[in-house]
Structure formats: structure tokens, C-alpha cells
Design a protein around this motif. Structure first.
Motif, PDB file in Angstrom:
ATOM      1  N   PRO A  13      -0.257  23.838 -27.814  1.00 21.10           N
ATOM      2  CA  PRO A  13       0.445  23.165 -28.919  1.00 21.10           C
ATOM      3  C   PRO A  13       0.403  21.639 -28.836  1.00 21.10           C
ATOM      4  N   LEU A  14       0.014  21.085 -27.681  1.00 23.58           N
ATOM      5  CA  LEU A  14      -0.022  19.637 -27.481  1.00 23.58           C
ATOM      6  C   LEU A  14      -1.410  19.061 -27.698  1.00 23.58           C
ATOM      7  N   ALA A  15      -2.334  19.876 -28.175  1.00 20.83           N
ATOM      8  CA  ALA A  15      -3.724  19.441 -28.359  1.00 20.83           C
ATOM      9  C   ALA A  15      -3.791  18.175 -29.211  1.00 20.83           C
ATOM     10  N   GLY A  16      -4.568  17.218 -28.760  1.00 24.22           N
ATOM     11  CA  GLY A  16      -4.754  15.967 -29.490  1.00 24.22           C
ATOM     12  C   GLY A  16      -3.801  14.869 -29.092  1.00 24.22           C
ATOM     13  N   GLN A  17      -2.752  15.197 -28.346  1.00 21.24           N
ATOM     14  CA  GLN A  17      -1.809  14.179 -27.896  1.00 21.24           C
ATOM     15  C   GLN A  17      -2.313  13.524 -26.605  1.00 21.24           C
ATOM     16  N   PRO A  18      -1.908  12.281 -26.347  1.00 17.68           N
ATOM     17  CA  PRO A  18      -2.270  11.650 -25.068  1.00 17.68           C
ATOM     18  C   PRO A  18      -1.781  12.504 -23.906  1.00 17.68           C
ATOM     19  N   ASP A  19      -2.561  12.575 -22.850  1.00 15.93           N
ATOM     20  CA  ASP A  19      -2.164  13.387 -21.705  1.00 15.93           C
ATOM     21  C   ASP A  19      -2.152  12.540 -20.439  1.00 15.93           C
ATOM     22  N   GLY A  20      -1.967  13.189 -19.305  1.00 14.74           N
ATOM     23  CA  GLY A  20      -1.814  12.488 -18.043  1.00 14.74           C
ATOM     24  C   GLY A  20      -2.940  11.533 -17.708  1.00 14.74           C
ATOM     25  N   ARG A  21      -4.131  11.788 -18.232  1.00 14.20           N
ATOM     26  CA  ARG A  21      -5.275  10.929 -17.926  1.00 14.20           C
ATOM     27  C   ARG A  21      -5.159   9.550 -18.552  1.00 14.20           C
ATOM     28  N   ALA A  22      -4.210   9.397 -19.506  1.00 15.08           N
ATOM     29  CA  ALA A  22      -3.944   8.067 -20.062  1.00 15.08           C
ATOM     30  C   ALA A  22      -3.132   7.214 -19.086  1.00 15.08           C
ATOM     31  N   TRP A  23      -2.472   7.877 -18.121  1.00 15.93           N
ATOM     32  CA  TRP A  23      -1.756   7.166 -17.052  1.00 15.93           C
ATOM     33  C   TRP A  23      -2.695   6.881 -15.891  1.00 15.93           C
ATOM     34  N   HIS A  24      -3.442   7.899 -15.477  1.00 16.17           N
ATOM     35  CA  HIS A  24      -4.388   7.764 -14.360  1.00 16.17           C
ATOM     36  C   HIS A  24      -5.592   8.640 -14.685  1.00 16.17           C
ATOM     37  N   PRO A  25      -6.805   8.138 -14.534  1.00 16.83           N
ATOM     38  CA  PRO A  25      -7.987   8.896 -14.955  1.00 16.83           C
ATOM     39  C   PRO A  25      -8.166  10.239 -14.266  1.00 16.83           C
ATOM     40  N   LYS A  26      -7.565  10.403 -13.080  1.00 20.44           N
ATOM     41  CA  LYS A  26      -7.699  11.668 -12.365  1.00 20.44           C
ATOM     42  C   LYS A  26      -6.424  12.511 -12.407  1.00 20.44           C
ATOM     43  N   ALA A  27      -5.470  12.107 -13.239  1.00 23.81           N
ATOM     44  CA  ALA A  27      -4.209  12.846 -13.313  1.00 23.81           C
ATOM     45  C   ALA A  27      -4.405  14.169 -14.038  1.00 23.81           C
ATOM     46  N   CYS A  28      -3.534  15.118 -13.744  1.00 21.31           N
ATOM     47  CA  CYS A  28      -3.570  16.415 -14.417  1.00 21.31           C
ATOM     48  C   CYS A  28      -3.278  16.227 -15.901  1.00 21.31           C
ATOM     49  N   PRO A  29      -4.059  16.844 -16.778  1.00 18.83           N
ATOM     50  CA  PRO A  29      -3.813  16.737 -18.216  1.00 18.83           C
ATOM     51  C   PRO A  29      -2.478  17.325 -18.654  1.00 18.83           C
ATOM     52  N   SER A  30      -1.821  18.082 -17.770  1.00 15.00           N
ATOM     53  CA  SER A  30      -0.519  18.646 -18.126  1.00 15.00           C
ATOM     54  C   SER A  30       0.576  17.581 -18.207  1.00 15.00           C
ATOM     55  N   LEU A  31       0.344  16.421 -17.598  1.00 14.30           N
ATOM     56  CA  LEU A  31       1.383  15.392 -17.549  1.00 14.30           C
ATOM     57  C   LEU A  31       1.594  14.684 -18.879  1.00 14.30           C
ATOM     58  N   ASP A  32       2.828  14.260 -19.092  1.00 15.17           N
ATOM     59  CA  ASP A  32       3.136  13.308 -20.151  1.00 15.17           C
ATOM     60  C   ASP A  32       2.781  11.929 -19.583  1.00 15.17           C
ATOM     61  N   PRO A  33       1.917  11.145 -20.242  1.00 17.72           N
ATOM     62  CA  PRO A  33       1.462   9.883 -19.652  1.00 17.72           C
ATOM     63  C   PRO A  33       2.554   8.821 -19.533  1.00 17.72           C
ATOM     64  N   ASN A  34       3.615   8.946 -20.298  1.00 16.69           N
ATOM     65  CA  ASN A  34       4.689   7.954 -20.268  1.00 16.69           C
ATOM     66  C   ASN A  34       5.772   8.293 -19.235  1.00 16.69           C
ATOM     67  N   THR A  35       6.237   9.534 -19.246  1.00 15.34           N
ATOM     68  CA  THR A  35       7.306   9.934 -18.329  1.00 15.34           C
ATOM     69  C   THR A  35       6.755  10.479 -17.009  1.00 15.34           C
ATOM     70  N   ARG A  36       5.476  10.842 -16.995  1.00 17.21           N
ATOM     71  CA  ARG A  36       4.812  11.466 -15.839  1.00 17.21           C
ATOM     72  C   ARG A  36       5.465  12.802 -15.478  1.00 17.21           C
ATOM     73  N   SER A  37       6.117  13.416 -16.422  1.00 18.65           N
ATOM     74  CA  SER A  37       6.695  14.744 -16.234  1.00 18.65           C
ATOM     75  C   SER A  37       5.685  15.798 -16.657  1.00 18.65           C
ATOM     76  N   CYS A  38       5.764  16.964 -16.043  1.00 24.05           N
ATOM     77  CA  CYS A  38       4.861  18.052 -16.397  1.00 24.05           C
ATOM     78  C   CYS A  38       5.309  18.692 -17.695  1.00 24.05           C
ATOM     79  N   ARG A  39       4.385  18.783 -18.647  1.00 25.95           N
ATOM     80  CA  ARG A  39       4.712  19.371 -19.944  1.00 25.95           C
ATOM     81  C   ARG A  39       4.514  20.888 -19.943  1.00 25.95           C
ATOM     82  N   ALA A  40       4.096  21.431 -18.804  1.00 29.24           N
ATOM     83  CA  ALA A  40       3.922  22.885 -18.678  1.00 29.24           C
ATOM     84  C   ALA A  40       4.686  23.372 -17.442  1.00 29.24           C
ATOM     85  N   TYR A  41       5.824  22.740 -17.185  1.00 27.27           N
ATOM     86  CA  TYR A  41       6.534  22.966 -15.923  1.00 27.27           C
ATOM     87  C   TYR A  41       6.867  24.439 -15.699  1.00 27.27           C
ATOM     88  N   ALA A  42       7.356  25.110 -16.731  1.00 29.76           N
ATOM     89  CA  ALA A  42       7.741  26.515 -16.566  1.00 29.76           C
ATOM     90  C   ALA A  42       6.528  27.399 -16.289  1.00 29.76           C
TER      91      ALA A  42
END
Length: 233
Positions: free
Chosen positions: A103-132
């Protein structure tokens, strides 16, 4: 004519690359799982897609209460992934991860924070958007030192981060499942980061699984790495 061996019989004879203690623990868990199922076909499917292995790992984790952990929401150094793989996960975990991130397709992901970060991350809060829906590798990796995590993310060895024991039991359970189901069902593993990237880039589940499916030798390699880690500790 002799009767074909049951899945429990095949599992009793199965072997995986791990220490004897971890192998025994994983085997007992799988046999208990089988014993609790009334549908043999469903039980075999759960072994094949990793549902059983993941369940065993999560139950073991729920019984632990590690002290002195430095892990907090938004501290995502452990989510800076080495290589292109990001960790070994089961099919059941890959499906759940894709479902959470699609459902988050097309939104900025963790790689906008760090190029090797997991795409599951929110790039601003660095929280996992698929935590559950996070896989065992994420649930079992913990640390007692944030600075050590930062050093590890930069490629430097440091004391503090580590993987809890249930992850090794989970891996052994996958290996045992594959051995027990050999010739009847395929037991595949997948690359965490590729599944997450495919989901946020709008790929379908089938496309994501095809792009991230490991060769069988990758599970063997991960089991060997797990055994080396266990022997070192």
C-alpha cells in the motif's frame, strides 16, 4: 508392500547444518507443530512456506527478556543492510512483508535516508513501516550499544549487536523442513531487502517473490554462518 514414511518419520531422520543442541530444539518444535495439526496437507504446506519455522522462532523469542538493550524506535542503524540481500526470510514472511508494504508503493522509503537502508523504513522517522510483519532476522537482532550499531553499519566490527538464539533455531527448522520435504515440496528462502524494494516499487507479489527467491545454496550458506556464530559463542 511397505508403507510410505510419514512426514513425522522423515522429519525424525532429517538433518540440518547447525549445532546438535539447536538441531534438536528445532526438531522438537517441528514435531510438536505437526502433532498439533489435524490436516496433514496443511501441516506440510506450513513447513514448506516457513510458517512452522517462523512460529517456532517467535514462540522462543516471546519467552526471552534480554536486559540492557539499547534498541528504540527510530534507531535504525541495524536497518542499514550489507550487500543486496538484507537477510534470509521464509516465503510466509516474504508474503506478509509484501502485503504490509504494497500500500506504500511510490512513497519515499528508507533509501532516501541512507542508500543501503531497508526499504521498509520511513525515511523521516526511521521507524519500520512493516513492524508487525517484520521477519525473524529483524525480531532477533538486538544491541546493548547504539554507537556499536553505528560502527557496524559503517563496516567496522564492534561489541554490542548480536542475534538472539531463537533465530538460529528458526534457521535450523527451515533446514530440517527442507530435508524432510525433499522430493515432495520446495522450501524456498528469500532476500529481505529485495522483497521490500519490490513491494515499495509497485511490483506484484508474484513478481516480488520471483525477483527475491534465493538459490538453494543460500540457505546452506546461512546455516553455516549461523553454526559458526554459535560455535564462537
Amino acid at each position: 508392500m511397505s508403507k510410505a514414511p510419514s512426514l513425522a518419520d522423515r522429519l525424525q531422520k532429517a538433518r540440518a547444518v547447525s549445532t546438535p543442541e539447536v538441531n534438536d530444539r528445532a526438531k522438537r518444535g517441528l514435531l510438536a507443530y505437526l502433532g498439533a495439526q489435524s490436516d496433514a496437507a496443511r501441516a506440510a504446506a506450513d513447513l514448506a512456506d516457513g510458517t512452522a519455522a517462523t512460529g517456532i522462532g517467535r514462540v522462543a523469542l516471546s519467552g526471552l527478556a534480554p536486559k540492557g538493550l539499547a534498541c528504540t524506535d527510530g534507531c535504525a542503524f541495524c536497518c542499514i543492510l550489507s550487500g543486496e540481500d538484507g537477510g534470509t526470510i521464509t516465503e510466509a514472511e516474504a508474503v506478509a512483508l509484501h502485503e504490509a508494504l504494497a500500500p506504500l508503493a511510490g512513497q519515499p522509503d528508507g533509501r532516501a535516508w541512507h542508500p543501503k537502508a531497508c526499504p521498509s523504513l520511513d525515511p523521516n522517522t526511521r521507524s519500520c513501516r512493516a513492524y508487525a510483519a517484520r521477519p525473524m532476522i529483524c525480531r532477533a537482532y538486538v544491541s546493548t550499544d547504539v554507537e556499536a550499531c553505528k560502527s557496524v553499519s559503517e563496516g567496522q566490527a564492534a561489541q554490542g549487536p548480536g542475534t538472539l538464539g531463537p533465530y538460529h533455531t528458526y534457521l535450523a527448522a527451515i533446514g530440517l523442513s527442507r530435508a524432510a520435504l525433499k522430493g515432495t515440496k520446495r522450501v524456498s528462502t528469500y532476500a529481505l531487502s529485495r522483497v521490500a524494494a519490490a513491494a515499495v516499487e509497485g511490483a506484484s507479489l508474484d513478481e516480488a517473490l520471483a525477483a527475491s527467491r534465493h538459490k538453494p545454496t543460500e540457505l546452506d550458506a546461512e546455516l553455516k554462518r549461523s553454526k559458526r556464530d554459535l560455535l564462537r559463542t
